[in-house]
Design an enzyme around this catalytic site. Sequence first.
Site, PDB file in Angstrom:
ATOM      1  N   ASN A  70      13.552  -9.780  16.849  1.00 49.51           N
ATOM      2  CA  ASN A  70      13.848  -8.449  16.274  1.00 49.51           C
ATOM      3  C   ASN A  70      14.872  -8.543  15.145  1.00 49.51           C
ATOM      4  OD1 ASN A  70      12.729  -7.832  18.965  1.00 49.51           O
ATOM      5  ND2 ASN A  70      13.222  -5.728  18.406  1.00 49.51           N
TER       6      ASN A  70
ATOM      7  N   ALA B 204      -0.996  -7.976  19.963  1.00 49.05           N
ATOM      8  CA  ALA B 204      -2.344  -8.559  20.008  1.00 49.05           C
ATOM      9  C   ALA B 204      -2.893  -8.721  18.596  1.00 49.05           C
ATOM     10  CB  ALA B 204      -3.273  -7.682  20.847  1.00 49.05           C
TER      11      ALA B 204
ATOM     12  N   LYS C 122       0.826  -1.223   0.000  1.00 50.53           N
ATOM     13  CA  LYS C 122       0.000   0.000   0.000  1.00 50.53           C
ATOM     14  C   LYS C 122       0.852   1.261   0.000  1.00 50.53           C
ATOM     15  CE  LYS C 122      -3.533   2.104   2.993  1.00 50.53           C
ATOM     16  NZ  LYS C 122      -4.164   2.024   4.331  1.00 50.53           N
TER      17      LYS C 122
ATOM     18  N   LYS D  47      -1.098  -9.063  15.824  1.00 52.23           N
ATOM     19  CA  LYS D  47      -0.358 -10.136  15.136  1.00 52.23           C
ATOM     20  C   LYS D  47      -0.818 -11.500  15.648  1.00 52.23           C
ATOM     21  CE  LYS D  47       2.608  -9.915  12.507  1.00 52.23           C
ATOM     22  NZ  LYS D  47       2.631  -9.806  11.012  1.00 52.23           N
TER      23      LYS D  47
ATOM     24  N   TYR E 169      -0.006  -3.926  19.054  1.00 46.85           N
ATOM     25  CA  TYR E 169       0.678  -4.544  17.905  1.00 46.85           C
ATOM     26  C   TYR E 169       0.707  -6.062  18.042  1.00 46.85           C
ATOM     27  CZ  TYR E 169       4.673  -6.395  15.257  1.00 46.85           C
ATOM     28  OH  TYR E 169       5.483  -7.172  14.451  1.00 46.85           O
TER      29      TYR E 169
ATOM     30  N   THR F  15       5.704 -12.567  14.538  1.00 46.12           N
ATOM     31  CA  THR F  15       6.724 -12.058  15.460  1.00 46.12           C
ATOM     32  C   THR F  15       6.756 -12.853  16.762  1.00 46.12           C
ATOM     33  OG1 THR F  15       7.143 -10.145  16.904  1.00 46.12           O
ATOM     34  CG2 THR F  15       4.924 -10.380  16.121  1.00 46.12           C
ATOM     35  N   ASP F  16       7.893 -12.788  17.452  1.00 48.79           N
ATOM     36  CA  ASP F  16       7.974 -13.436  18.773  1.00 48.79           C
ATOM     37  C   ASP F  16       7.158 -12.677  19.822  1.00 48.79           C
ATOM     38  OD1 ASP F  16       9.605 -11.178  18.997  1.00 48.79           O
ATOM     39  OD2 ASP F  16      11.368 -12.248  19.734  1.00 48.79           O
ATOM     40  N   GLU F  17       6.753 -11.450  19.492  1.00 50.01           N
ATOM     41  CA  GLU F  17       6.063 -10.629  20.498  1.00 50.01           C
ATOM     42  C   GLU F  17       4.701 -11.199  20.881  1.00 50.01           C
ATOM     43  OE1 GLU F  17       6.494  -6.399  19.947  1.00 50.01           O
ATOM     44  OE2 GLU F  17       8.305  -6.658  18.764  1.00 50.01           O
TER      45      GLU F  17
ATOM     46  N   LEU G 299      14.652   1.102  16.820  1.00 48.99           N
ATOM     47  CA  LEU G 299      15.805   1.452  17.649  1.00 48.99           C
ATOM     48  C   LEU G 299      17.119   1.665  16.874  1.00 48.99           C
ATOM     49  CD1 LEU G 299      16.814   1.724  20.694  1.00 48.99           C
ATOM     50  CD2 LEU G 299      17.620  -0.609  20.403  1.00 48.99           C
TER      51      LEU G 299
HETATM   52  P1  NAD Z   1       7.647  -2.432   7.882  1.00 48.60           P
HETATM   53  O1  NAD Z   1       6.761  -1.566   8.707  1.00 48.60           O
HETATM   54  O2  NAD Z   1       9.024  -1.986   7.550  1.00 48.60           O
HETATM   55  O3  NAD Z   1       6.935  -2.733   6.481  1.00 48.60           O
HETATM   56  C1  NAD Z   1       5.577  -3.026   6.368  1.00 48.60           C
HETATM   57  C2  NAD Z   1       5.167  -2.882   4.905  1.00 48.60           C
HETATM   58  O4  NAD Z   1       3.770  -3.225   4.799  1.00 48.60           O
HETATM   59  C3  NAD Z   1       5.312  -1.464   4.358  1.00 48.60           C
HETATM   60  O5  NAD Z   1       5.926  -1.496   3.096  1.00 48.60           O
HETATM   61  C4  NAD Z   1       3.879  -0.964   4.259  1.00 48.60           C
HETATM   62  O6  NAD Z   1       3.677  -0.029   3.192  1.00 48.60           O
HETATM   63  C5  NAD Z   1       3.112  -2.252   3.994  1.00 48.60           C
HETATM   64  N1  NAD Z   1       1.714  -2.179   4.407  1.00 48.60           N
HETATM   65  C6  NAD Z   1       1.233  -1.722   5.606  1.00 48.60           C
HETATM   66  N2  NAD Z   1      -0.111  -1.768   5.607  1.00 48.60           N
HETATM   67  C7  NAD Z   1      -0.483  -2.284   4.403  1.00 48.60           C
HETATM   68  C8  NAD Z   1      -1.747  -2.590   3.803  1.00 48.60           C
HETATM   69  N3  NAD Z   1      -2.891  -2.363   4.463  1.00 48.60           N
HETATM   70  N4  NAD Z   1      -1.756  -3.131   2.583  1.00 48.60           N
HETATM   71  C9  NAD Z   1      -0.593  -3.354   1.904  1.00 48.60           C
HETATM   72  N5  NAD Z   1       0.608  -3.060   2.395  1.00 48.60           N
HETATM   73  C10 NAD Z   1       0.671  -2.536   3.638  1.00 48.60           C
HETATM   74  O7  NAD Z   1       7.642  -3.831   8.610  1.00 48.60           O
HETATM   75  P2  NAD Z   1       8.813  -4.929   8.767  1.00 48.60           P
HETATM   76  O8  NAD Z   1       9.625  -4.589   9.944  1.00 48.60           O
HETATM   77  O9  NAD Z   1       9.460  -5.142   7.455  1.00 48.60           O
HETATM   78  O10 NAD Z   1       7.941  -6.219   9.146  1.00 48.60           O
HETATM   79  C11 NAD Z   1       7.400  -7.048   8.132  1.00 48.60           C
HETATM   80  C12 NAD Z   1       6.633  -8.191   8.778  1.00 48.60           C
HETATM   81  O11 NAD Z   1       7.493  -8.939   9.602  1.00 48.60           O
HETATM   82  C13 NAD Z   1       5.475  -7.726   9.672  1.00 48.60           C
HETATM   83  O12 NAD Z   1       4.407  -8.608   9.472  1.00 48.60           O
HETATM   84  C14 NAD Z   1       6.037  -7.822  11.071  1.00 48.60           C
HETATM   85  O13 NAD Z   1       5.007  -8.078  12.001  1.00 48.60           O
HETATM   86  C15 NAD Z   1       6.973  -9.005  10.922  1.00 48.60           C
HETATM   87  N6  NAD Z   1       8.130  -9.020  11.846  1.00 48.60           N
HETATM   88  C16 NAD Z   1       8.952  -7.937  11.946  1.00 48.60           C
HETATM   89  C17 NAD Z   1      10.071  -7.985  12.790  1.00 48.60           C
HETATM   90  C18 NAD Z   1      11.033  -6.821  12.891  1.00 48.60           C
HETATM   91  O14 NAD Z   1      11.941  -6.858  13.719  1.00 48.60           O
HETATM   92  N7  NAD Z   1      10.927  -5.782  12.079  1.00 48.60           N
HETATM   93  C19 NAD Z   1      10.329  -9.139  13.529  1.00 48.60           C
HETATM   94  C20 NAD Z   1       9.460 -10.237  13.402  1.00 48.60           C
HETATM   95  C21 NAD Z   1       8.373 -10.165  12.548  1.00 48.60           C
HETATM   96  P1  TYD Z   2      11.882  -1.332  18.559  1.00 48.23           P
HETATM   97  O1  TYD Z   2      12.979  -1.187  17.579  1.00 48.23           O
HETATM   98  O2  TYD Z   2      10.739  -0.370  18.517  1.00 48.23           O
HETATM   99  O3  TYD Z   2      11.376  -2.852  18.437  1.00 48.23           O
HETATM  100  P2  TYD Z   2      10.334  -3.689  19.398  1.00 48.23           P
HETATM  101  O4  TYD Z   2       9.554  -2.748  20.226  1.00 48.23           O
HETATM  102  O5  TYD Z   2       9.482  -4.373  18.380  1.00 48.23           O
HETATM  103  O6  TYD Z   2      11.183  -4.638  20.179  1.00 48.23           O
HETATM  104  O7  TYD Z   2      12.503  -1.261  20.029  1.00 48.23           O
HETATM  105  C1  TYD Z   2      13.535  -2.144  20.448  1.00 48.23           C
HETATM  106  C2  TYD Z   2      13.776  -1.899  21.927  1.00 48.23           C
HETATM  107  O8  TYD Z   2      14.331  -0.581  22.084  1.00 48.23           O
HETATM  108  C3  TYD Z   2      12.501  -1.906  22.763  1.00 48.23           C
HETATM  109  O9  TYD Z   2      12.792  -2.497  24.029  1.00 48.23           O
HETATM  110  C4  TYD Z   2      12.159  -0.451  22.945  1.00 48.23           C
HETATM  111  C5  TYD Z   2      13.521   0.240  22.924  1.00 48.23           C
HETATM  112  N1  TYD Z   2      13.539   1.604  22.330  1.00 48.23           N
HETATM  113  C6  TYD Z   2      14.120   2.666  23.056  1.00 48.23           C
HETATM  114  O10 TYD Z   2      14.606   2.489  24.183  1.00 48.23           O
HETATM  115  N2  TYD Z   2      14.125   3.898  22.477  1.00 48.23           N
HETATM  116  C7  TYD Z   2      13.602   4.146  21.242  1.00 48.23           C
HETATM  117  O11 TYD Z   2      13.614   5.309  20.780  1.00 48.23           O
HETATM  118  C8  TYD Z   2      13.024   3.049  20.523  1.00 48.23           C
HETATM  119  C9  TYD Z   2      12.427   3.263  19.168  1.00 48.23           C
HETATM  120  C10 TYD Z   2      13.023   1.798  21.108  1.00 48.23           C
END
Ligand code: NAD
Ligand code: TYD
Length: 376
Positions: free
Chosen positions: A211, A184, A35, A186, A182, A134-136, A222
């Site tokens: 992460n 909840a 999107k 997922k 978030y 996610t592990d969350e 972060l």
């Molecule tokens: P991100 O926020 O970087 O990217 C999300 C993408 O989804 C974006 O390109 C956004 O435009 C698109 N999007 C959002 N809403 C949409 C919609 N309604 N329709 C179509 N596209 C849409 O996220 P990320 O960090 O790359 O995470 C990707 C997936 O992996 C997620 O499902 C997240 O829950 C999961 N995940 C992320 C992490 C992490 O550390 N980042 C860890 C474990 C799992």
């Molecule tokens: P984040 O990257 O938002 O990932 P998640 O919340 O999914 O684990 O945050 C990683 C950790 O860092 C989390 O414990 C929250 C902390 N954090 C800060 O202390 N300061 C910040 O500005 C951000 C974005 C995260």
Amino acid sequence: MKSIIITGGAGFIGSHVVRLFVNKYPEYRIINVDKLTYAGNLANLKDIEDKPNYRFVKADICDFDTMYALMQEEHVTGIIHLAAESHVDRSIKDPFTFARTNVMGTLSLLQAAKLYWEAQPEKYEGKRFYHISTDEVYGALEMTHPEGITPPFSTQASSEHHEAYGKDFFVETTKYNPHSPYSASKASSDHFVRAFHDTYGMPTIVTNCSNNYGPYQFPEKLIPLFINNIRHRKPLPVYGKGENVRDWLYVEDHARAIDLIYHQGTIAETYNIGGFNEWKNIDIIKVVINTVDRLLGREEGEDMNLITYVTDRAGHDMRYAIDSRKLQAELGWEPSLQFEEGIEKTVRWYLDNQEWMDNITSGEYEKYYDDMYKNR
Ligand code: NAD
Ligand code: TYD
């Protein structure tokens, strides 16, 4: 020929998965459905956008009619679903958007795939719906870390590790116990995916990863946020005491796991993905400061004074730690990068790609971030 929709391919992890599939499988057709919310960025895919086996479709996964029509048009055989709202802090401010995209959007994709595949003569044969989670969803683990213990640099949990962080890990059978809007949302989407297998026989797979860090991550998370703030000598907002623990995995290792599981994972199974690489936030922040300082030619540690302790995140989960031994034992996956190498590569990438960062952080996003920071 395989025709695969990857949702969220313009985001952080999605762009690495799209790149890997487009380059590694020229015989597949890869359709990136995104999107382009604030987190989606086509600049993440500049190097592959002209490849003949790649198509980008700007669409909302919640739009059932468009999803169904696209599956028909492209004769889709597989879906790798990453599109989501992904930032915990945003979910605390605006939970509705998370329920809409993460829950309803996943359901819309599932239902479209169900109707399209059930109408085919071969039905679910050779099909796959792979949901990235996610592990969350598992909640938070206990932590026991005496002062003065340095983070483990190995990828295997040692006794020193247990002493430092606690004995528990998330396994595939850990009961779901999400705390943030978030997680909840997922968790709910994971349940829908499994329900489509159990009820209709859809060939689904779910993975729960820890992460991620690496290139192309949106700088509200972060690691990229702090790299950019250190570069500009802006304050580094550490939530609470900085004692929370996260388990960090290099994003390309996650993408490799997704490739492996998409092709060889067992239908209806869940796999946890993580690197046995736990860090207290404050320790990882110090490593990032030292690395940025060194690579910018500053004195190492010079920017430690940017650390600013701010109000803790509401409901802040204490510790996440993944046990990924099932994936290692069954499919032979292992993280390829040691953390020191991964963080060095990551910092270097952000510093070398300042234009990518500046395009995001200038203008509207800068105002959003400054307002958010002021309100902490
Ligand atoms: P991100 O926020 O970087 O990217 C999300 C993408 O989804 C974006 O390109 C956004 O435009 C698109 N999007 C959002 N809403 C949409 C919609 N309604 N329709 C179509 N596209 C849409 O996220 P990320 O960090 O790359 O995470 C990707 C997936 O992996 C997620 O499902 C997240 O829950 C999961 N995940 C992320 C992490 C992490 O550390 N980042 C860890 C474990 C799992
Ligand atoms: P984040 O990257 O938002 O990932 P998640 O919340 O999914 O684990 O945050 C990683 C950790 O860092 C989390 O414990 C929250 C902390 N954090 C800060 O202390 N300061 C910040 O500005 C951000 C974005 C995260």
